[in-house]
Design an enzyme around this catalytic site. Structure first.
Site, PDB file in Angstrom:
ATOM      1  N   LYS A  14      -0.618  18.481 -30.331  1.00  0.00           N
ATOM      2  CA  LYS A  14       0.070  18.511 -31.621  1.00  0.00           C
ATOM      3  C   LYS A  14      -0.996  18.262 -32.694  1.00  0.00           C
ATOM      4  CE  LYS A  14       1.997  16.443 -35.119  1.00  0.00           C
ATOM      5  NZ  LYS A  14       1.467  16.899 -36.415  1.00  0.00           N
ATOM      6  N   THR A  47      -5.002   4.028 -38.337  1.00  0.00           N
ATOM      7  CA  THR A  47      -4.616   2.805 -37.628  1.00  0.00           C
ATOM      8  C   THR A  47      -3.108   2.594 -37.735  1.00  0.00           C
ATOM      9  OG1 THR A  47      -6.796   1.844 -37.911  1.00  0.00           O
ATOM     10  CG2 THR A  47      -4.975   0.288 -37.614  1.00  0.00           C
ATOM     11  N   GLU A  70      -8.160   6.525 -31.179  1.00  0.00           N
ATOM     12  CA  GLU A  70      -9.376   6.598 -32.012  1.00  0.00           C
ATOM     13  C   GLU A  70      -8.895   6.512 -33.451  1.00  0.00           C
ATOM     14  OE1 GLU A  70     -12.373   6.757 -30.879  1.00  0.00           O
ATOM     15  OE2 GLU A  70     -12.211   7.576 -28.866  1.00  0.00           O
ATOM     16  N   CYS A  92     -14.148   9.368 -40.266  1.00  0.00           N
ATOM     17  CA  CYS A  92     -13.688   8.031 -39.855  1.00  0.00           C
ATOM     18  C   CYS A  92     -14.837   7.019 -39.834  1.00  0.00           C
ATOM     19  CB  CYS A  92     -13.021   8.111 -38.488  1.00  0.00           C
ATOM     20  SG  CYS A  92     -14.006   9.029 -37.300  1.00  0.00           S
ATOM     21  N   GLU A 137      -9.581   2.317 -46.184  1.00  0.00           N
ATOM     22  CA  GLU A 137     -10.235   3.624 -46.132  1.00  0.00           C
ATOM     23  C   GLU A 137      -9.896   4.391 -47.413  1.00  0.00           C
ATOM     24  OE1 GLU A 137      -8.665   5.156 -42.251  1.00  0.00           O
ATOM     25  OE2 GLU A 137     -10.760   5.668 -41.977  1.00  0.00           O
TER      26      GLU A 137
END
Ligand code: NAP
Length: 498
Positions: A192, A247, A268, A302, A401
């Site tokens: 997906k 996350t 990840e 990332c 982030e």
């Protein structure tokens, strides 16, 4: 003579390309069962792009059934290892033959320079799958030590049906990281992709089928996370979810696994990686590494070097050098051959990046240069590389982030303070230290709590090195021979003799 790539060349190819936006299930293209679709807006110019299947739980059921049936039939996992290797290598060859087309699809979807899609993303996807294809006929099982009256085989067996859920920042590379080892291990997969970046995944699956990977072994279902990813992660007949993304969603995935069938999970996730520069460092090398480490892919990486921790006395000098490097990282329309970075993924994300930049100023950090909307005349979503200086680690721009080309410089005085700031984050994906003192380089690289730490460089790796995070950057490793392990289980077969 090598081909000359011009903007006109890519524009023509883009017009001629036949784009497939349907699901790929059980070896064939199909619409969502509901018939619903959605349109991807192209980040390079804000214009409507491909139409894609808006799938739901019913489509996931169909794909999982196809994957399960292919797994149980043994059509893939029971093939001779040499045969499976040849098929996967044929797939790699097809990916390389269709490199320009795949690069265009990636750039249409995510807005990165098409030359980067071609020379980095498509190349690394093919190289990654090749790495695992070549392992297939070189993996041995074990015989455990026993007394003479017994023989114990320790077999490494595939898990079954793998659900792969991937993000939009490096779609082909991350798809390759998951498909290579999971298929090499003999599993069947339902992939997906992110709603923003499905085109290359659909094409990859069709090429896999063309290469000889049997129907049902690799399926792609497109759609929104809540409507498609969630039912995949909740599905009782999926044995594992291999997830790359934020996350926040990673935590949901663990919850879905717990609520359903205790499927395995590999995560990840995000990062806020520190790059520490001491006053004895080679500042030109540090500036180049910091700038490319943070601004490449428009900061949508990332493990980007988003937190620059710099010894106070050299902050201004280093940031000036970073500005000089940033000027060479050309932000242009993604079809321009000289573009080093392109658009952000979508308008909403650009607004989030701009709002975090505004927050940084409100919180008292000083914008040294850049970090502004750019190329707005194109209709696309571009932000220029920039650096905030004199920030502190408790500011929102230092903790969350940004996922845009924005670096946050935080000054420190001592090694102890640098390490305290470096590790004061929920993340642990990557980090770096720049110093000419090798004792200190050793100490600091050991003390940074992250999955990868670089010394006097940034973002160097190859397929032999595992990639993944500590803390809330997740668990499980992509890349390297170890990645195969997470798609397998150990099975003991004990035989007793008289
Ligand atoms: P995201 O929003 O977490 O989405 C990742 C994937 O999860 C997408 O396919 C998304 O589908 C799907 N998803 C969303 N909600 C879901 C749900 N409730 N259930 C199941 N699936 C769901 O992340 P992103 O914005 O695509 O990517 C950026 C993030 O990925 C950043 O945090 C970045 O640091 C991280 N990342 C980590 C690595 C690494 O290796 N550690 C590598 C690359 C990126 P939709 O797109 O349809 O919502």
């Amino acid at each position: 003579m090598s081909k000359e790539y011009t903007r006109a060349y890519w524009e023509k190819l883009g017009q001629e390309l036949k784009i497939e936006g349907r699901n790929f299930i059980n070896g064939a293209f199909c619409d969502a069962l509901s018939g619903q679709t959605f349109v991807r807006i192209r980040p390079m110019d804000g214009k409507p792009g491909a139409t894609l299947a808006r799938s739901s739980a019913a489509d996931i059921d169909l794909a999982v059934k196809a994957a399960r049936d292919s797994f149980e039939s043994g059509v893939w996992r029971h093939k001779e290892p040499l045969e499976r290797k040849k098929i996967m290598l044929k797939w790699v060859e097809l990916i390389r033959q269709h490199a320009e087309e795949l690069a265009m699809l990636e750039t249409f979807d995510v807005g990165k320079p098409v030359m980067a899609s071609l020379t980095v993303d498509v190349r690394l996807c093919a190289d990654g799958i090749q790495f695992y294809a070549e392992m297939i006929d070189k993996m041995y099982d074990e015989i455990a030590p026993t007394g003479p009256k017994a023989r114990a085989l320790v077999r490494k067996v595939p898990l079954g049906v793998i659900g792969a859920i991937t993000p939009w920042n490096y779609p082909m590379i991350i798809d390759g990281w998951k498909l290579g080892p999971s298929l090499a291990a003999g599993n069947s997969v339902v992939l997906k992709p992110a709603e923003q970046s499905s085109l290359s995944a659909i094409r990859l699956a069709a090429l896999a089928h063309e290469a000889g990977i049997p129907a049902g072994v690799l399926n792609v279902v497109t759609g929104y996370g809540e409507e498609t990813g969630k039912p995949l992660a909740l599905h009782p007949d999926v044995d594992m979810i291999a997830f790359t993304g934020s996350t926040e969603v990673g935590k949901l995935i663990m919850g879905y696994a717990a609520q359903s069938n205790l499927k395995r999970v590999a995560l990840e996730l995000g990062g806020k990686s520190p790059l520490i520069v001491f006053d004895d460092a080679d500042l030109d090398a540090a500036a180049s590494a910091a700038a490319w480490g943070c601004f490449y892919n428009s900061g949508e990486t990332c493990h980007a070097s988003t937190r620059l921790l710099v010894q106070r006395s050299i902050q201004d000098k280093l940031v000036k050098k970073i500005e000089e490097v940033a000027r060479t990282i050309t932000l242009e329309h993604p079809f321009e051959p000289s573009a080093a970075i392109g658009a952000l993924i979508e308008e909403e994300h650009m607004k989030k990046v701009l709002s975090m930049i505004a927050d940084g100023e409100k919180e008292g950090a000083r914008r040294a240069f850049g970090a502004e909307r750019a190329l707005s005349e194109t209709g696309g979503y571009y932000v220029s590389p920039g650096v905030f200086v004199d920030a502190s680690n408790d500011m929102r721009i230092a903790r969350q982030e940004i996922f845009g080309p924005v670096m946050v410089s935080i000054p420190f005085d001592t090694e102890e303070e640098a390490l305290k700031i470096a590790n004061d984050t929920i993340y642990g994906l990557a980090g770096a230290v720049f110093t000419t003192n090798m004792d200190r380089a050793h100490r600091v690289s050991e003390a940074i709590h992250a999955g990868t730490v670089w010394i006097n460089t940034y973002d160097m790796s190859n397929f032999a090195t595992p990639f993944g995070g500590f803390k809330q950057s997740g668990f499980g490793r992509d890349r390297s021979v170890h990645a195969i392990d997470k798609y397998c289980d150990y099975k003991t077969i004990w035989q007793q003799f008289n």
